[in-house]
Design a protein around this motif. Sequence first.
Motif, PDB file in Angstrom:
ATOM      1  N   LYS A  73       0.651  -1.317  -0.046  1.00  0.00           N
ATOM      2  CA  LYS A  73      -0.139  -0.064   0.150  1.00  0.00           C
ATOM      3  C   LYS A  73       0.713   1.433   0.187  1.00  0.00           C
ATOM      4  N   LEU A  79     -11.003 -12.773   1.766  1.00  0.00           N
ATOM      5  CA  LEU A  79     -11.708 -11.673   2.008  1.00  0.00           C
ATOM      6  C   LEU A  79     -10.955 -10.583   3.026  1.00  0.00           C
ATOM      7  N   GLY A  80     -10.394 -11.162   4.130  1.00  0.00           N
ATOM      8  CA  GLY A  80      -9.885 -10.371   5.033  1.00  0.00           C
ATOM      9  C   GLY A  80      -8.836  -9.684   4.269  1.00  0.00           C
ATOM     10  N   ALA A 120     -10.641  -6.791   2.164  1.00  0.00           N
ATOM     11  CA  ALA A 120     -10.957  -5.565   2.906  1.00  0.00           C
ATOM     12  C   ALA A 120      -9.940  -4.691   3.342  1.00  0.00           C
ATOM     13  N   LYS A 121      -8.671  -5.304   3.448  1.00  0.00           N
ATOM     14  CA  LYS A 121      -7.604  -4.198   3.691  1.00  0.00           C
ATOM     15  C   LYS A 121      -7.043  -3.457   2.594  1.00  0.00           C
ATOM     16  N   VAL A 122      -7.147  -4.077   1.500  1.00  0.00           N
ATOM     17  CA  VAL A 122      -6.505  -3.376   0.321  1.00  0.00           C
ATOM     18  C   VAL A 122      -7.195  -2.779  -0.811  1.00  0.00           C
ATOM     19  N   ALA A 123      -8.326  -3.458  -1.187  1.00  0.00           N
ATOM     20  CA  ALA A 123      -9.109  -3.236  -2.451  1.00  0.00           C
ATOM     21  C   ALA A 123     -10.110  -1.701  -2.338  1.00  0.00           C
ATOM     22  N   ASP A 124     -10.056  -1.201  -3.493  1.00  0.00           N
ATOM     23  CA  ASP A 124     -11.123  -0.244  -3.568  1.00  0.00           C
ATOM     24  C   ASP A 124     -12.308  -0.607  -4.582  1.00  0.00           C
ATOM     25  N   ILE A 184     -15.700  -1.447  -2.725  1.00  0.00           N
ATOM     26  CA  ILE A 184     -15.485  -2.364  -1.706  1.00  0.00           C
ATOM     27  C   ILE A 184     -16.670  -2.291  -0.669  1.00  0.00           C
TER      28      ILE A 184
END
Lengths: 351, 297
Positions: free
Chosen positions: A199, A216-217, A220-224, A240
């Motif tokens: 990131k 999916l964890g 959740a952290k990285v995606a737009d 997201i």
Amino acid sequence: MEKILSVKNLDITFRTNAGNIHAIRGVDFELPLGKTVALVGESGSGKSVTMKAVVGLLDSNAIINSGKIFYGDIDLLTLSKKDLRRTINGQQIAMVFQDPMTSLDPTMTIGEQIMEGMFLHKKISATDARQKAIELLKLVGIMEAEKRMKNYPHQLSGGMRQRVVIAIALSCAPKILICDEPTTALDVTVQARILNLIKEIQAEMNLSVIYITHDLGVVAKVADFVNVMYAGKIIERGTIEEIFYDPRHPYTWGLLSAMPDLETDDERLYSIPGSPPNLLHEPTGDAFAARNKFAMKIDEKAEPPMFKISETHYAATWLLHPDAPKIELPAELKSRLERARKAANYDGTTA
Amino acid sequence: MTEPLLKVENLRQHFKISRNFTVKAVNGVSFEIYPGETYGLVGESGSGKTTIGRSIIRLYDPTDGEIIFNRDKISGELSDKIRRRLRKNMQMIFQDPMSSLNPRKKIGDIIGEGLDIHKLYSSQKERRNIIGEILKKVGLSPAHAERYPQQFSGGQRQRVGIARALVMNPKLIIADECISALDVSIQAQVVNLMKDIQSETKCAYLFIAHDLSMVKYISDRIGVLHKGYLVETGTTQEIFTNPAHPYTQSLLSAVPQPNPAVEKNRKLISYDADKVSYENCTMRQISDSHFVSVPND
């Protein structure tokens, strides 16, 4: 939003001894400049094959039936493998592979491996390349970079190796970074650090990133933006927030609830029965119908189109058809989504 | 309080690699498992969690320490009688369902092997019935007994692995990363199945995994391992709401959560493992069930 990469109607078959496997059945997706897009799905859903098509790494038994992959104005599928290697791979689009244990060459020092791409793609002197490699190692958070240049992969831990793999991917300053399950082989603490690192680098170098993952964890952290794949198709796409707080496809529901959040108590997990279809036999109707407890008659006959929910949110399920009966979300999922929305102060439309 | 089903006392498991190099995989680990409960063992790779499972079921010979299972001492030399009792009452579900089933045996024979060895049936018909029942219980059909492992998908094979363990009607099942090789949508199925089976047969699980959210979901009590030492143990509630050991805190801060808003604001707690020597630590009691390893000072 400017698109840096767009995949249009990609369709791929693999010829095997057992017969033809229709692995990708019409995939469309876009990568906006500077953003992160996740391709989510289980093994066999076609997420890795899609990305391999982008970088020209498909196995020789793959047949591309149709489709276009635009990088700017160039259709990558029209380029020869040689041209792709010379002009695109590494320089424009770089890839971080899943297993840092096997994606490094055990007979070369990590310094040589980082510089290899630079020598190949750029006219650069050995001293400059070395300097650049050391900078990259520092960028990915490796201490004593000068000393580490002379190390072999086996002298590094798993997390360090993945950092080196990332440094190699960044060595020719690519525009797009494709991360294929970059952290599945790593421990959670190391995983969190590597994801943070990607990131930070993304912000610094204005990279556009594609994540391929089933976790999916991580998403959740990285995606737009998220694209959920099933049986060679994208069955739901959205931002997201839309995917995590207002999912519409029953398969996305199952994926979400397969990963208990920390508040999930004694209640049962909502699970999808059965297993993914074998694409050796072309599915008729909705490929997910057999596992879908909300399946209707039409699911067996016709494949659902992408129904529009918002400008950014689409899902391919007949449940969204105006004539479809209203269904009640499974209780365990409902409470779960409510919790998630509450934690996020999400006030979008409710399902 | 009831008597523990399994009591592990100061277990050490060292592997001698060469004359002057020994891997100390497990160093003095103690914990108990009570009948019918699920004890989760978590830790990063190399923390010794798999080794502990394998030492307990005696795939390894423990270097030191005592293991009491079902009132039998099962560490050290095993008498034939105790060995048979151990093998019947403790079973294991392995990580990779692709490699843990013999490809040359039919499913029925894989499941029936324990029955054959312990002569737990009086006729072939009874054997068939037992196997058919157990297959139904894990969500397969009795007709599957005639098939070979390669005819099944990963999730189905893991069901066979569970059936194979379950058919002996064991008191303790060691589940070593039994869902991590499965696809996500299949994981929920298998975990639900394991929970159903537990409420029906009252067997205890030693659930070994690195996926903390799943461990939290399935376990009653949890032990946290690091570098072969148990650094903290307590009820699931205690570990997750009130983690006392800095390593546990750092581990929990890294658990990915399927919620973007939570994920994007998360702070990692870092833990420098090199600064502490667990050799000089003792377990201190915080509550009835909550213990944490603290340095001796």
